[in-house]
Design a protein around this motif. Structure first.
Motif, PDB file in Angstrom:
ATOM      1  N   ILE A  21      46.340 -51.543 -57.533  1.00  0.00           N
ATOM      2  CA  ILE A  21      47.114 -52.785 -57.516  1.00  0.00           C
ATOM      3  C   ILE A  21      47.707 -53.025 -56.125  1.00  0.00           C
ATOM      4  O   ILE A  21      47.709 -54.152 -55.617  1.00  0.00           O
ATOM      5  CB  ILE A  21      48.218 -52.750 -58.592  1.00  0.00           C
ATOM      6  N   LEU A  22      48.178 -51.940 -55.494  1.00  0.00           N
ATOM      7  CA  LEU A  22      48.701 -52.076 -54.129  1.00  0.00           C
ATOM      8  C   LEU A  22      47.590 -52.495 -53.167  1.00  0.00           C
ATOM      9  O   LEU A  22      47.787 -53.357 -52.301  1.00  0.00           O
ATOM     10  CB  LEU A  22      49.317 -50.759 -53.674  1.00  0.00           C
ATOM     11  N   ALA A  23      46.408 -51.893 -53.314  1.00  0.00           N
ATOM     12  CA  ALA A  23      45.278 -52.223 -52.442  1.00  0.00           C
ATOM     13  C   ALA A  23      44.817 -53.662 -52.665  1.00  0.00           C
ATOM     14  O   ALA A  23      44.436 -54.357 -51.711  1.00  0.00           O
ATOM     15  CB  ALA A  23      44.121 -51.254 -52.681  1.00  0.00           C
ATOM     16  N   GLN A  24      44.850 -54.120 -53.911  1.00  0.00           N
ATOM     17  CA  GLN A  24      44.466 -55.502 -54.189  1.00  0.00           C
ATOM     18  C   GLN A  24      45.441 -56.487 -53.575  1.00  0.00           C
ATOM     19  O   GLN A  24      45.079 -57.636 -53.301  1.00  0.00           O
ATOM     20  CB  GLN A  24      44.378 -55.723 -55.704  1.00  0.00           C
ATOM     21  N   GLY A  32      52.695 -63.234 -46.394  1.00  0.00           N
ATOM     22  CA  GLY A  32      54.096 -62.924 -46.632  1.00  0.00           C
ATOM     23  C   GLY A  32      54.437 -62.745 -48.093  1.00  0.00           C
ATOM     24  O   GLY A  32      55.616 -62.588 -48.450  1.00  0.00           O
ATOM     25  N   LYS A  33      53.439 -62.736 -48.959  1.00  0.00           N
ATOM     26  CA  LYS A  33      53.685 -62.547 -50.387  1.00  0.00           C
ATOM     27  C   LYS A  33      53.840 -61.052 -50.698  1.00  0.00           C
ATOM     28  O   LYS A  33      53.347 -60.215 -49.942  1.00  0.00           O
ATOM     29  CB  LYS A  33      52.533 -63.124 -51.200  1.00  0.00           C
ATOM     30  N   PRO A  34      54.489 -60.712 -51.801  1.00  0.00           N
ATOM     31  CA  PRO A  34      54.625 -59.297 -52.167  1.00  0.00           C
ATOM     32  C   PRO A  34      53.249 -58.672 -52.410  1.00  0.00           C
ATOM     33  O   PRO A  34      52.361 -59.316 -52.982  1.00  0.00           O
ATOM     34  CB  PRO A  34      55.435 -59.348 -53.472  1.00  0.00           C
ATOM     35  N   ILE A  35      53.047 -57.425 -51.974  1.00  0.00           N
ATOM     36  CA  ILE A  35      51.755 -56.788 -52.181  1.00  0.00           C
ATOM     37  C   ILE A  35      51.662 -56.137 -53.551  1.00  0.00           C
ATOM     38  O   ILE A  35      50.571 -55.774 -53.990  1.00  0.00           O
ATOM     39  CB  ILE A  35      51.451 -55.744 -51.091  1.00  0.00           C
ATOM     40  N   LEU A  36      52.796 -55.961 -54.226  1.00  0.00           N
ATOM     41  CA  LEU A  36      52.763 -55.386 -55.570  1.00  0.00           C
ATOM     42  C   LEU A  36      52.648 -56.529 -56.573  1.00  0.00           C
ATOM     43  O   LEU A  36      53.551 -57.338 -56.719  1.00  0.00           O
ATOM     44  CB  LEU A  36      54.024 -54.563 -55.844  1.00  0.00           C
ATOM     45  N   TRP A  37      51.525 -56.582 -57.243  1.00  0.00           N
ATOM     46  CA  TRP A  37      51.268 -57.682 -58.169  1.00  0.00           C
ATOM     47  C   TRP A  37      50.384 -57.147 -59.285  1.00  0.00           C
ATOM     48  O   TRP A  37      49.917 -56.016 -59.243  1.00  0.00           O
ATOM     49  CB  TRP A  37      50.579 -58.846 -57.448  1.00  0.00           C
ATOM     50  N   PHE A  38      50.165 -57.947 -60.318  1.00  0.00           N
ATOM     51  CA  PHE A  38      49.246 -57.533 -61.382  1.00  0.00           C
ATOM     52  C   PHE A  38      48.030 -58.451 -61.341  1.00  0.00           C
ATOM     53  O   PHE A  38      48.179 -59.670 -61.244  1.00  0.00           O
ATOM     54  CB  PHE A  38      49.893 -57.612 -62.768  1.00  0.00           C
ATOM     55  N   PRO A  39      46.818 -57.883 -61.363  1.00  0.00           N
ATOM     56  CA  PRO A  39      45.601 -58.707 -61.250  1.00  0.00           C
ATOM     57  C   PRO A  39      45.510 -59.754 -62.351  1.00  0.00           C
ATOM     58  O   PRO A  39      45.564 -59.435 -63.533  1.00  0.00           O
ATOM     59  CB  PRO A  39      44.466 -57.680 -61.352  1.00  0.00           C
ATOM     60  N   GLN A  40      45.334 -61.006 -61.953  1.00  0.00           N
ATOM     61  CA  GLN A  40      45.284 -62.106 -62.906  1.00  0.00           C
ATOM     62  C   GLN A  40      43.860 -62.537 -63.236  1.00  0.00           C
ATOM     63  O   GLN A  40      43.587 -62.970 -64.353  1.00  0.00           O
ATOM     64  CB  GLN A  40      46.058 -63.312 -62.338  1.00  0.00           C
TER      65      GLN A  40
END
Length: 233
Positions: A21-24, A32-40
């Protein structure tokens, strides 16, 4: 699978999920968006599944657990679809054929109930014959085929596909040197993944490379621990 292997597998699955998730999220750094996200989207979700099962599958291979094959099948099917959608036809072909190889290996490793019943062996002369034939036939065939379908990175794809199939053939027979083929194939393909912006996949194959060195250490212990050890003829 032992209880210890199961708990380690679950721990690796959780860690691999976070890493993927971090790599994605790496491309988000530029915006400038957060790098921690959930794949949509579906692509990212399939990539996540392939990432996790890939890490767990290689760990189970390192510890000589037959469970590496069903887990590996999920990885092969998931990434096969992913690579095909991305027009990386050589790697997609690798995953497709690898799925068949994984079934073959599952059968071979399942003939006994313990790892000792299919011992780690050294590379033999007949293995070299298969390796030579595979490289001599698969590489030029794939170069022609991938050129016809306008695939990306034709020569890299052809080379890594042939190397990966060779590595899986040796793995199914628990040949110690199979890890060296995996390392070489990974080193060749990782720069392509980075160049194309496939950061999670590049990270995954980097993890594969590190784990391959662990596999060398662990399989060497199995090799040395056998009552008799012969390089074969």
């Amino acid at each position: 699978m032992t209880a210890r292997q199961m708990w380690i597998s679950l721990g690796l699955a959780a860690l691999a999920t976070l890493v993927c998730i971090l790599a994605q999220g790496i491309p988000n750094l530029a915006t400038g968006k957060p790098i921690l996200w959930f794949p949509q989207d579906l692509y990212s979700q399939v990539e996540l599944i392939g990432f996790v099962t890939g890490v767990v599958g290689v760990y189970l291979m390192v510890v000589e657990s037959t469970w590496n094959y069903p887990v590996g099948l999920i990885w092969a099917v998931g990434y096969g679809w992913y690579f095909f959608q991305m027009r990386h036809f050589g790697e997609a072909t690798t995953m497709l054929i690898s799925a068949g190889y994984l079934v073959d290996g599952w059968i071979k490793w399942s003939r006994g109930t313990t790892a000792d019943e299919l011992p780690v062996t050294l590379l033999k002369k007949h293995h070299w014959v298969v390796i030579g034939i595979t490289l001599a036939i698969v590489i030029p065939l794939l170069i022609w085929l991938l050129t016809e379908v306008h695939g990306a990175y034709v020569y890299w794809d052809a080379a890594t596909t042939a190397l990966s199939l060779t590595a899986q053939y040796l793995t199914n027979r628990k040949v110690f040197q199979s890890w060296l083929f995996w390392i070489f194939a990974n080193i060749v393909i990782i720069p392509v993944f980075i160049y194309r912006g496939w950061y999670p996949t590049a990270v995954l194959y980097s993890i594969f490379t590190v784990m391959a060195f662990v596999g060398i250490r662990e399989w060497r212990r199995s090799l040395v621990g056998q009552p008799t050890m012969s390089p074969g003829a």
